[in-house]
Structure formats: structure tokens, C-alpha cells
Write a protein that holds these residues in place. Structure first.
Motif, PDB file in Angstrom:
ATOM      1  N   LEU A   8       0.932  -1.428   0.313  1.00 28.79           N
ATOM      2  CA  LEU A   8       0.134   0.067   0.089  1.00 28.79           C
ATOM      3  C   LEU A   8       1.183   1.059   0.125  1.00 28.79           C
ATOM      4  CD1 LEU A   8      -3.460  -1.541   2.263  1.00 28.79           C
ATOM      5  CD2 LEU A   8      -2.751  -0.105   0.580  1.00 28.79           C
ATOM      6  N   SER A   9       1.774   0.970   0.973  1.00 25.86           N
ATOM      7  CA  SER A   9       2.551   2.230   0.779  1.00 25.86           C
ATOM      8  C   SER A   9       3.886   2.346  -0.960  1.00 25.86           C
ATOM      9  CB  SER A   9       4.262   1.762   1.662  1.00 25.86           C
ATOM     10  OG  SER A   9       3.535   2.051   2.871  1.00 25.86           O
ATOM     11  N   SER A  10       3.678   1.573  -1.013  1.00 30.84           N
ATOM     12  CA  SER A  10       4.515   1.801  -2.816  1.00 30.84           C
ATOM     13  C   SER A  10       3.256   2.808  -3.678  1.00 30.84           C
ATOM     14  CB  SER A  10       4.882   0.568  -3.158  1.00 30.84           C
ATOM     15  OG  SER A  10       5.622  -0.407  -2.074  1.00 30.84           O
ATOM     16  N   SER A  11       2.408   1.490  -3.405  1.00 29.08           N
ATOM     17  CA  SER A  11       0.740   2.208  -4.561  1.00 29.08           C
ATOM     18  C   SER A  11       1.166   4.205  -4.487  1.00 29.08           C
ATOM     19  CB  SER A  11      -0.312   2.079  -4.083  1.00 29.08           C
ATOM     20  OG  SER A  11      -1.092   2.660  -3.402  1.00 29.08           O
TER      21      SER A  11
ATOM     22  N   GLY B 265       7.734   9.743   3.406  1.00 29.08           N
ATOM     23  CA  GLY B 265       6.696   9.553   4.317  1.00 29.08           C
ATOM     24  C   GLY B 265       6.184   7.819   4.134  1.00 29.08           C
ATOM     25  N   VAL B 266       6.504   8.233   2.624  1.00 24.64           N
ATOM     26  CA  VAL B 266       6.301   6.770   1.910  1.00 24.64           C
ATOM     27  C   VAL B 266       7.331   5.625   1.985  1.00 24.64           C
ATOM     28  CG1 VAL B 266       5.890   5.848   0.064  1.00 24.64           C
ATOM     29  CG2 VAL B 266       4.789   8.059   0.049  1.00 24.64           C
ATOM     30  N   MET B 267       8.500   5.954   1.609  1.00 22.48           N
ATOM     31  CA  MET B 267       9.847   5.612   2.112  1.00 22.48           C
ATOM     32  C   MET B 267       9.677   5.258   3.198  1.00 22.48           C
ATOM     33  SD  MET B 267      12.505   7.763  -0.348  1.00 22.48           S
ATOM     34  CE  MET B 267      13.521   6.530  -0.073  1.00 22.48           C
TER      35      MET B 267
ATOM     36  N   GLY C  75      -1.364   7.240   5.518  1.00 15.24           N
ATOM     37  CA  GLY C  75      -2.386   6.973   4.311  1.00 15.24           C
ATOM     38  C   GLY C  75      -2.359   5.340   4.047  1.00 15.24           C
ATOM     39  N   PRO C  76      -1.280   4.896   4.602  1.00 14.82           N
ATOM     40  CA  PRO C  76      -1.372   2.851   3.869  1.00 14.82           C
ATOM     41  C   PRO C  76      -1.444   2.587   4.951  1.00 14.82           C
ATOM     42  CG  PRO C  76       0.414   4.539   2.444  1.00 14.82           C
ATOM     43  CD  PRO C  76      -0.142   5.222   3.425  1.00 14.82           C
ATOM     44  N   PHE C  77      -0.787   2.928   6.074  1.00 19.68           N
ATOM     45  CA  PHE C  77      -1.161   2.516   7.653  1.00 19.68           C
ATOM     46  C   PHE C  77      -2.463   2.011   7.581  1.00 19.68           C
ATOM     47  CE2 PHE C  77       3.175   1.820   7.481  1.00 19.68           C
ATOM     48  CZ  PHE C  77       4.130   0.915   8.183  1.00 19.68           C
ATOM     49  N   ILE C  78      -3.371   3.343   7.578  1.00 19.65           N
ATOM     50  CA  ILE C  78      -4.711   2.694   7.660  1.00 19.65           C
ATOM     51  C   ILE C  78      -5.049   2.068   6.553  1.00 19.65           C
ATOM     52  CG2 ILE C  78      -6.830   4.367   8.082  1.00 19.65           C
ATOM     53  CD1 ILE C  78      -5.349   7.062   8.460  1.00 19.65           C
TER      54      ILE C  78
ATOM     55  N   MET D  26       5.217  14.368   6.260  1.00 20.43           N
ATOM     56  CA  MET D  26       6.163  12.636   6.247  1.00 20.43           C
ATOM     57  C   MET D  26       5.150  12.074   6.840  1.00 20.43           C
ATOM     58  SD  MET D  26       9.850  13.319   7.185  1.00 20.43           S
ATOM     59  CE  MET D  26       9.752  11.676   8.348  1.00 20.43           C
ATOM     60  N   GLY D  27       4.374  12.574   7.791  1.00 20.21           N
ATOM     61  CA  GLY D  27       3.161  12.281   7.878  1.00 20.21           C
ATOM     62  C   GLY D  27       1.622  12.096   7.736  1.00 20.21           C
TER      63      GLY D  27
END
Length: 433
Positions: A149-152, A301-303, A356-359, A350-351
């Protein structure tokens, strides 16, 4: 889990390589186009339309509220459609509507036709939005769900960095040509990308995380084997229906916490440039750099989301990201110089990129894959409070007091409160009746 004929009909011979990462790439590229051409470029269209058509900023800003409201109201419907027919069909229809909406926008001459075009554009954007793409990714991953999800989200972050291209085209060729060309580009590139978004691993004879069945047979030869392939690998708390999810405190804590984060995101997107220009005394060019720097922070943040091990409890990560949002908001509010502004943009970004992906991964971990589309859709009806409330709170206090300090401070406090909601959002236990 019951095996329906609908699932069996889509089963195909297995592919040798795990297809899930192709879904991530396709979904991330779709988010790149949406971020670059619409989400981050709306301000450029607003400025051009005010100058060309003489329409008020308030009238045009209503389109942004309309998009958020439309997405929230459509959330449960889209969730049901994704759960019933799969992400691919919904994304295909969304790409056509998204592109057609831009083409209609290029022909608008009145506010009525502008809003009509924007309704179609917003509908298409919702149908190939991050929510719909996330459902597809969730179906493909469990062990590396947060990473996928972070990668997307790299696509959305990179898209924000390329908004200057859209602004340059609008400036040199006009908003009509830009809008029409955007529509053509979306359909031409979006259609093959939509075809890459396979809704489930079972559609191509694979299993979640690319795992092989114990007997080495990757095809859905019979109902029992297919049922085993549908079940997520590893320990799970069970598959919740949307109704069961609504009865858990975790659903409400996650939704309210998510809404608190969007108070900050929406307020900054709408009012940060005005605050920096009028409240802090910087030029428009420097003020505009804040959004670009925040987008760069989102990329970082995504990284970070990619690097964080899956074993780290996600509710603690999301609670921490809310403190980043609150800190970024306060730094922006009481900035004493350009260094503080840059720090504010990076901390907030960064937040945003990490949260987003973690939620989305938390919701899938907690409630399973079966009804995740409907659960995300129902959550959107609560999240929209933050999307609409952030700009309204900031704008109302600015009009009343002449500056953004009180409104921004209230929003920062709401973000800090949202951190508590995420901290309390523990994994629910499914009750069998």
C-alpha cells in the motif's frame, strides 16, 4: 468462506510470477495521474477560470467541497460494487468517466455546465481512487500489505511534484486545451492500467502473497481447493461483514482518527498559501513552494512506510503520524522564518505519506478481505467531516479574527486528539452467534 460460481468463473490458469506487484504499479500510476491532473492541479484551474470567466473564488471552491461530498456519499455504493464485481470493472468505468469529465470541462461556458462536468469528473475520479485501488492491493497481500500500500502511494507523491507541468501548459496553451488533453491522456493511459488491476489472486490462478498450495497445484480445480486459496495465509481474526465491523469500537476509532487527520490535510491544501502570503508576509511564489515541499515530505513518508517492518504494531505508527500532523500544523501557524516553514512542510508531509497506507492496512488486518470495500466506503462517510470541516474551521476563524492562528491551532489540537483514537483502535475479536 462460501465459494460462489462467480468466483469460480474468473479462475484462470496460474501465472508463474507473482502478479500482485503489477497491481501495485498499475494502481500507483493511476494515482500519479489523478494527483498530477486533478487533486494538486485544482488550484491552477481555479486561478485560470477566475481570470478567464470572471467567476468568484467561492463559486469555484464549491467544486472541491462537491468532490469530497460526492466521494463520501458514493463510498458505500462503490464499496459494494468493488466487493461484488471486483476493482477492475469499477476502475475501467472510472477511467472513462474521469477522462470524459475533463473533456466536458474543456467545453464549459457557464457555472452550471462547470458543475455538471465536475460531477462526472469527480465520479470518475472516485471510481479509480486510492480507495478502490487499495481494495485490490489488499486482496493480493497480507504479509507485505503495508509495504504494498505504501508503494502504491509513491504515485500520488510523485504526481504532486509534477503539478508545475500542468500549470505551465495552462499558462501557455489555456485551460481548455489542458483539460481536453488531460482527458485524452487519462483514457489512453488509464485503460491499459485498469486492465492490469486484477481484482483477486484467484482471477489468475494465484494465492495471496504468491504462496503455493501444499499439493503444488495452483489452479482452482475444485471447490475445496479454491476455498483454501481464497483464505488468507497465516493467522487471521476472521472475515467481518460490514455490519459486524460497524459493531466494533475499532471501526469507529479508525474512522474518527482518519477524519481528524483530514482536518489538517484539507486545511493546509486550501489555506496554507494564503496564510503564508497574507499572514506571514511572503511572496506568492515562495508561499506556493510550501505545497511542493510538503509533497516531497509525503514521498519521504511513503519510503519510511516501506522500511518499517510488518511486525511493528500499525496503530502505534498511525498514532505517531497524527503527532507529526499536529506538529506540522503548529509550526506553520507560528512560523518565525523560512526554515520553520520548510520544517513544517516536511513534518506534515511525512505524516501524510506514512499514515495513509497504514490506515488501509489496519482495516484489512482487522476486518479481513471479504467486505473490505464496503467497510472502506462506510468509513468515508465519517472521514468527509475532516475533509469539509478543515477548510471551514480555518476560513471561518480567519474571516472573524483576521488571521488563521486560532483556526489552525484548533485543527492541530484535533489532530493530537486523533492520535488517541488510533492508539485505542485495538484489533477487534469476532463474535460468532
Amino acid at each position: 468462506m462460501l465459494v460462489t460460481h462467480r468466483h469460480l468463473r474468473y479462475a484462470q490458469p496460474a501465472m508463474k510470477k507473482f502478479y500482485g506487484w503489477r497491481v501495485v504499479v498499475a494502481g500507483g500510476t493511476l494515482q500519479f495521474f489523478q494527483s498530477m491532473l486533478l487533486n494538486q492541479a485544482f488550484g491552477a484551474y481555479l486561478a485560470a477560470l477566475v481570470q478567464d470567466r470572471g467567476w468568484s473564488k467561492t463559486a469555484l471552491s464549491g467544486a472541491a467541497a462537491l468532490k469530497s461530498t460526492e466521494s463520501a456519499l458514493l463510498g458505500p455504493v462503490l464499496g459494494w460494487l468493488v466487493d461484488r464485481y471486483g476493482s477492475q470493472r469499477v476502475v475501467r468505468a472510472g477511467v472513462i468517466l474521469f477522462g470524459s469529465g475533463f473533456m466536458l470541462l474543456s467545453q464549459t461556458d457557464t457555472l452550471a455546465t462547470f458543475y455538471a462536468a465536475f460531477v462526472i469528473l469527480a465520479l470518475g475520479a472516485s471510481m479509480c481512487s486510492n480507495m478502490v485501488v487499495s481494495v485490490a492491493i489488499i486482496q493480493w497481500f497480507e504479509k507485505n500489505r503495508a509495504k504494498a500500500l505504501s508503494s502504491s502511494q509513491f504515485g500520488a507523491a510523485i504526481g504532486g511534484l509534477f503539478v508545475f507541468v500542468v500549470a505551465w501548459v495552462i499558462q501557455h496553451y489555456g485551460w481548455r486545451i489542458t483539460a481536453f488533453a488531460s482527458g485524452v491522456l487519462l483514457i489512453a493511459c488509464g485503460w491499459p492500467l485498469a486492465n492490469m488491476v486484477k481484482s483477486r489472486p484467484e482471477d489468475v490462478g494465484q494465492r495471496i502473497d504468491g504462496q503455493l498450495p501444499e499439493d503444488g497445484n495452483t489452479t482452482a480445480g475444485n471447490a475445496s481447493a479454491h476455498a483454501a486459496s481464497v483464505a488468507p495465509a497465516g493467522p487471521t481474526q476472521g472475515e467481518f461483514t460490514a455490519r459486524e465491523a460497524l459493531r466494533t469500537s475499532a471501526f469507529w476509532y479508525l474512522s474518527i482518527g482518519h477524519a481528524c487527520s483530514l482536518f489538517v490535510v484539507s486545511a493546509i491544501n486550501v489555506h496554507a498559501i494564503t496564510h503564508i502570503k497574507e499572514g506571514l508576509g511572503y511572496s506568492l511564489a515562495i508561499a506556493s513552494l510550501y505545497i511542493t515541499i510538503a509533497t516531497a515530505g509525503q514521498f519521504v513518508g511513503v519510503m519510511c512506510g516501506w522500511a518499517i517492518p510488518e511486525r511493528i504494531e500499525k496503530r502505534k505508527v498511525t498514532a505517531f503520524t497524527m503527532l507529526l500532523h499536529a506538529s506540522g500544523m503548529l509550526l506553520l501557524t507560528y512560523a518565525t522564518g523560512p526554515v520553520v516553514l520548510v520544517l513544517s512542510a516536511l513534518v506534515h508531509g511525512m505524516g501524510w505519506g506514512l499514515r495513509g497506507p497504514f490506515i488501509s492496512a489496519m482495516r484489512a488486518d482487522y476486518f479481513g478481505r471479504t467486505a473490505i470495500g464496503m467497510i472502506l466506503g462506510l468509513s468515508s462517510m465519517i472521514m468527509v467531516i475532516g475533509q469539509i470541516g478543515g477548510p471551514l474551521i480555518a476560513g471561518a476563524f480567519a474571516d472573524w479574527l483576521g488571521n488563521y492562528r486560532v483556526g489552525f491551532t484548533i485543527i492541530a489540537v484535533l489532530a493530537a486528539i486523533g492520535s488517541l483514537f488510533f492508539w485505542m483502535a485495538k484489533r477487534p475479536v469476532q463474535r460468532h452467534h
